[in-house]
Design an enzyme around this catalytic site. Structure first.
Site, PDB file in Angstrom:
ATOM      1  N   ASP A  50      -2.690 -15.735 -12.160  1.00  0.00           N
ATOM      2  CA  ASP A  50      -1.542 -15.481 -11.288  1.00  0.00           C
ATOM      3  C   ASP A  50      -1.177 -14.009 -11.423  1.00  0.00           C
ATOM      4  O   ASP A  50      -1.868 -13.252 -12.113  1.00  0.00           O
ATOM      5  CB  ASP A  50      -0.356 -16.382 -11.675  1.00  0.00           C
ATOM      6  CG  ASP A  50       0.231 -16.034 -13.051  1.00  0.00           C
ATOM      7  OD1 ASP A  50      -0.311 -15.132 -13.733  1.00  0.00           O
ATOM      8  OD2 ASP A  50       1.229 -16.665 -13.425  1.00  0.00           O
ATOM      9  N   ASP A  72       2.274 -11.713 -12.432  1.00  0.00           N
ATOM     10  CA  ASP A  72       3.619 -11.846 -12.993  1.00  0.00           C
ATOM     11  C   ASP A  72       4.411 -10.553 -12.807  1.00  0.00           C
ATOM     12  O   ASP A  72       3.908  -9.473 -13.123  1.00  0.00           O
ATOM     13  CB  ASP A  72       3.523 -12.150 -14.499  1.00  0.00           C
ATOM     14  CG  ASP A  72       2.647 -13.351 -14.802  1.00  0.00           C
ATOM     15  OD1 ASP A  72       3.096 -14.479 -14.568  1.00  0.00           O
ATOM     16  OD2 ASP A  72       1.492 -13.159 -15.261  1.00  0.00           O
ATOM     17  N   ASP A 109       4.508 -15.165 -10.055  1.00  0.00           N
ATOM     18  CA  ASP A 109       5.750 -15.453 -10.777  1.00  0.00           C
ATOM     19  C   ASP A 109       6.672 -14.240 -10.708  1.00  0.00           C
ATOM     20  O   ASP A 109       6.259 -13.119 -11.037  1.00  0.00           O
ATOM     21  CB  ASP A 109       5.459 -15.748 -12.267  1.00  0.00           C
ATOM     22  CG  ASP A 109       4.810 -17.102 -12.484  1.00  0.00           C
ATOM     23  OD1 ASP A 109       4.926 -17.966 -11.596  1.00  0.00           O
ATOM     24  OD2 ASP A 109       4.194 -17.299 -13.552  1.00  0.00           O
TER      25      ASP A 109
END
Ligand code: 8DG
Ligand code: MN
Ligand code: MN
Length: 377
Positions: free
Chosen positions: A204, A206, A301
């Protein structure tokens, strides 16, 4: 003697936060095996065993050369009986029977596939497996009720399991940076997680966002999410508001490793043009839609921190997960302090210790500063 380097035991400090762990790893065969056993333990809700294997793997990652003989491991910390047995098996037979049988087990394979769906944890996966669901098709056919996160996770499964490249992370940084600037011009954004540690791929992207004036970060997240949504950039998002209260983590109540920042777990819609390198998803005959699509789904995120907690948040969200865990263990066991992503609390003095940089936090903890690229434990 000059030539006995092979039998000279390595020496490694016992906490991962006392060590410099770069991405270079001379013992990948051993650490991959131990990491697989760690993953299997975590997926089976055996966190204690999971941590033990993670710590053992991290010690081997920190060694300056490849292990060839068991005698080299004498005196090293964190190598339990079980990990040593696995290492011995690999050094003597080229492979560990336990690792091989775990890798091939239907249960492990099913747990991997099902928890690979965004929004599905090990408990849910375990329940599904007990109901005879072992793969995505069986899940789709089962009529199980999925929550919104799981529906999005299933829909974008192939994209999300594809690693995010640094180019994609930078493209998303540009987009989120422009979004933040347009809703709050003074706000600042930092790339955290694995990419801050110098990794070239991630699962992902962040980000940590703050505002130089304490209090001005309040309300930023909803505006940011609305802006991104209005541009059609979000395939899924769930925002959780800040629930941190200073004083709630006093003596005898160590801060949990789950922090309470306002955060947004999202799935971004990243257009091919935005990375300048085309979509990274595989364009296989099996998924012609992926070939025709001009975008891919990427997990992102977003976390918002008040400036007073920024250093702690930055340290907490940079990782690695084991490095963070070891920092908190060091603080508690060696220093009588409680460290979280919000604050550092001195249990003996009964007071919070302020810090405005990561360097200050390491200093308060009596640790040598370890830069992000050397926190890859
Ligand atoms: P990757 O994405 O490249 O695979 O690796 P990563 O960036 O190191 O892992 P990550 O799962 O994205 O986590 C990044 C950091 O964020 C890691 O140090 C752990 C931290 N983190 C969470 N969730 C939470 C949380 O709820 N609280 C705190 N304090 N940290 C968290 O992932
Ligand atoms: Mn990450
Ligand atoms: Mn993350």
């Amino acid at each position: 003697a000059v030539n006995d380097s092979e039998v000279t035991p390595f020496s490694v400090p016992s906490y991962a936060c006392q060590r410099r762990s770069t991405l270079k790893n001379h013992n990948a065969v051993l650490t991959d095996s131990l990491s697989l056993l760690a993953e299997n333990a975590e997926l089976s809700d055996e966190d204690g065993r999971g941590v033990a294997f993670r710590r053992a793997a991290a010690v081997l990652k920190a060694l300056p050369s490849a292990v060839t003989k068991m005698s080299q491991l004498k005196g090293l910390p964190c190598l339990g009986e079980h990990s040593l047995r696995v290492i011995k098996d690999i050094l003597e037979n080229g492979a560990s029977s336990e690792v091989e049988s775990t890798k091939e087990s239907e249960r492990f394979k099913a747990l991997k596939v099902l928890t690979g769906i965004f929004g599905v944890g090990s408990k849910t996966a375990d329940r599904w497996i007990r109901e005879g669901i072992h793969n995505l098709q069986q899940l789709r056919d089962s009529g199980q009720t999925l929550n919104r996160a799981q529906q999005a996770g299933l829909e974008h499964y192939d994209d999300i399991k594809q690693p995010v490249s640094l180019a994609e992370a930078e493209a998303i940084r540009g987009i989120v940076g422009r979004a933040v600037a347009s809703v709050s011009p003074e706000a600042q954004i930092v790339l955290t997680g694995g990419f801050r540690r110098g990794k070239l791929t991630g699962h992902d992207v962040d980000f940590l966002i703050t505002h130089p004036e304490e209090g001005s970060e309040v309300g930023l997240m909803p505006k940011l999410v609305s802006w991104l949504e209005s541009q059609g950039l979000l395939l899924y998002q769930k925002t959780t508001r800040n629930s941190y209260l200073e004083g709630s983590e006093g003596p005898g109540r160590p801060p949990s490793n789950i922090d309470r920042f306002e955060r947004c777990l999202s799935i971004f819609k990243l257009s091919a043009g935005q990375t300048g390198r085309g979509v990274q998803s595989e364009e296989t005959a099996a998924s012609p839609s992926a070939a025709e699509r001009r975008w891919r789904a990427v997990r992102v995120d977003l976390v918002v921190s008040p400036i007073s907690q920024f250093a702690f948040a930055l340290l907490g969200w940079t990782g690695s997960k084991l490095f963070e865990r070891e920092l908190r263990r060091w603080a508690g066991h060696e220093k009588g302090m409680s460290l979280s992503s919000h604050a550092l609390y001195d249990n003996k003095q009964g007071r919070y210790i302020r810090a405005s940089s990561e360097e200050e936090i390491f200093a308060h903890l009596g640790l040598e500063f370890i830069p992000p690229t050397e926190r890859n434990a």
